[in-house]
Design a protein around this motif. Structure first.
Motif, PDB file in Angstrom:
ATOM      1  N   UNK A  52       0.861  -1.186   0.000  1.00 15.93           N
ATOM      2  CA  UNK A  52       0.000   0.000   0.000  1.00 15.93           C
ATOM      3  C   UNK A  52       0.895   1.233   0.000  1.00 15.93           C
ATOM      4  N   UNK A  53       0.669   2.134  -0.949  1.00 15.40           N
ATOM      5  CA  UNK A  53       1.451   3.357  -1.090  1.00 15.40           C
ATOM      6  C   UNK A  53       0.751   4.486  -0.341  1.00 15.40           C
ATOM      7  N   UNK A 105      -0.096   7.655  -2.667  1.00 11.93           N
ATOM      8  CA  UNK A 105      -1.148   7.544  -3.686  1.00 11.93           C
ATOM      9  C   UNK A 105      -2.444   6.945  -3.149  1.00 11.93           C
ATOM     10  N   UNK A 106      -2.363   6.261  -2.004  1.00 23.09           N
ATOM     11  CA  UNK A 106      -3.542   5.603  -1.466  1.00 23.09           C
ATOM     12  C   UNK A 106      -3.947   4.363  -2.239  1.00 23.09           C
ATOM     13  N   UNK A 107      -3.030   3.809  -3.014  1.00 25.63           N
ATOM     14  CA  UNK A 107      -3.314   2.641  -3.843  1.00 25.63           C
ATOM     15  C   UNK A 107      -2.615   1.407  -3.291  1.00 25.63           C
ATOM     16  N   UNK A 108      -3.278   0.269  -3.397  1.00 28.31           N
ATOM     17  CA  UNK A 108      -2.683  -1.000  -3.011  1.00 28.31           C
ATOM     18  C   UNK A 108      -2.555  -1.896  -4.229  1.00 28.31           C
ATOM     19  N   UNK A 109      -1.581  -2.795  -4.174  1.00 28.95           N
ATOM     20  CA  UNK A 109      -1.390  -3.756  -5.266  1.00 28.95           C
ATOM     21  C   UNK A 109      -0.820  -5.045  -4.703  1.00 28.95           C
ATOM     22  N   UNK A 110      -1.111  -6.139  -5.395  1.00 31.59           N
ATOM     23  CA  UNK A 110      -0.545  -7.416  -4.985  1.00 31.59           C
ATOM     24  C   UNK A 110       0.852  -7.544  -5.567  1.00 31.59           C
TER      25      UNK A 110
END
Length: 336
Positions: free
Chosen positions: A88-89, A92-97
């Motif tokens: 989770x960044x 940016x508030x974005x998560x990724x696997x």
């Protein structure tokens, strides 16, 4: 609060509604993250008043077993029962696997390789330890463990993985692909928690038998190894679910199924503080970057199996304002 002894303790609003599996303070700012069996990771901002505001949340597809801040405070890594490792960044508030294991991911830690960068270490019930460069989709390396990973911690160049069958795998991160030494811990039953000392000279490890052990890496210091009772009440024995080391003073906490926490000075071999029962088992804990806030979670810890999950135990994150005399080391020989 109703209990005068807990007037310096505050409940975090909007705590997870299901079991709380890990807590971790950022080393860079007054933020706390919590992972939960409700499949989510939550981020809280800690205010000067001692209260906390929920700031952000991201999800897995199964219960999250552990989440950790990166050393620079810009990323969070998490893993859980969906076998996935997520990033989770904060900016940016974005998560990724980022990757996966073959079984649930039980342990997540950012480690220093000695090359000026932080990489992610994850350990699993699939009996492997994997290292990840967040910029790459595949693990940088994988290490076979003797058993399923139950607990893991790191400090400087030391990484310790506690596994099933009472193994402790010690890794020197200057050579991260090789297990430096595997020892059988002196506790008789299953490992539940582990925490490395600030100077990386050794670690503390806790088990389901209400005991913890102090273990030094250098064999010349083996005379300083010892075990001690902590999460016990009369003849009742409870698991040591959490051990945390104060980042400023180097003292440590133990907490567990008896619903109490203790602060210890391992060098003087004395207990600095013993809490009253908090209303349920303590499943995890963390000290703030300044060492003066102790966060702990009250949740059912499954130590009594399915029959103990009667819904009567709350799910709460608590913040305790530590007094200096409760966390500062004592001179050897001082009694309390």
């Amino acid at each position: 609060m109703n209990n005068p002894a807990m007037r310096d303790t505050f409940e975090v609003a909007n705590s997870p509604p299901d079991g709380i599996s890990s807590l971790h303070f950022s080393s860079q700012a007054d933020y706390l993250l919590a992972s939960s069996w409700d499949n989510n990771v939550r981020i809280y901002e800690i205010l000067q008043s001692g209260q906390a505001n929920a700031k952000a949340m991201y999800s897995h597809e199964g219960p999250v077993l552990q989440a950790q801040w990166s050393p620079d405070g810009t990323m969070i890594a998490s893993g859980g029962c969906d076998k996935a490792i997520k990033l989770y960044d904060i900016n940016t508030g974005q998560s990724r696997q980022m990757g996966t294991h073959d079984q649930p991911v039980s342990c997540v830690r950012w480690v220093e390789t000695g090359q000026g960068q932080s990489i992610l270490a994850t350990a699993s019930w699939d009996k492997t330890l994997k290292y990840w460069d967040p910029r790459q989709p595949n693990p940088a390396m994988s290490v076979n463990l003797p058993e399923r990973a139950y607990a893991m911690d790191t400090k400087k160049q030391l990484l310790v993985v506690g596994t099933a069958e009472r193994h402790s795998c010690i890794i020197n991160l200057s050579n991260p692909s090789t297990i430096f030494k595997t020892i059988t811990v002196p506790l008789k039953f299953q490992t539940r928690s582990v925490a490395c000392f600030n100077d990386a000279a050794g670690f503390a490890i806790g088990s389901i038998e209400g005991r913890a052990a102090i273990q030094y890496i250098d064999e010349s210091k083996s005379s300083n190894n010892f075990t001690f009772k902590c999460q016990r009440s009369g003849n009742n024995i409870f698991p040591v679910n959490a051990i945390s080391v104060n980042p400023v003073y180097g003292t440590m906490s133990t907490a567990g199924g008896d619903g109490t926490y203790n602060f210890w000075d391992k060098d003087a071999k004395i207990r600095l503080k013993f809490s009253d029962p908090v209303g349920g088992p303590i499943t995890c804990s963390s000290f703030s970057r300044t060492g003066n806030i102790f966060a702990y979670a009250i949740s059912y810890d499954w130590s009594k199996g399915y029959t103990g999950a009667d819904g009567k135990i709350p799910n709460k994150i608590m913040l305790h304002a530590c007094k200096e005399e409760d966390i500062k080391p004592r001179n050897k020989g001082t009694k309390r």
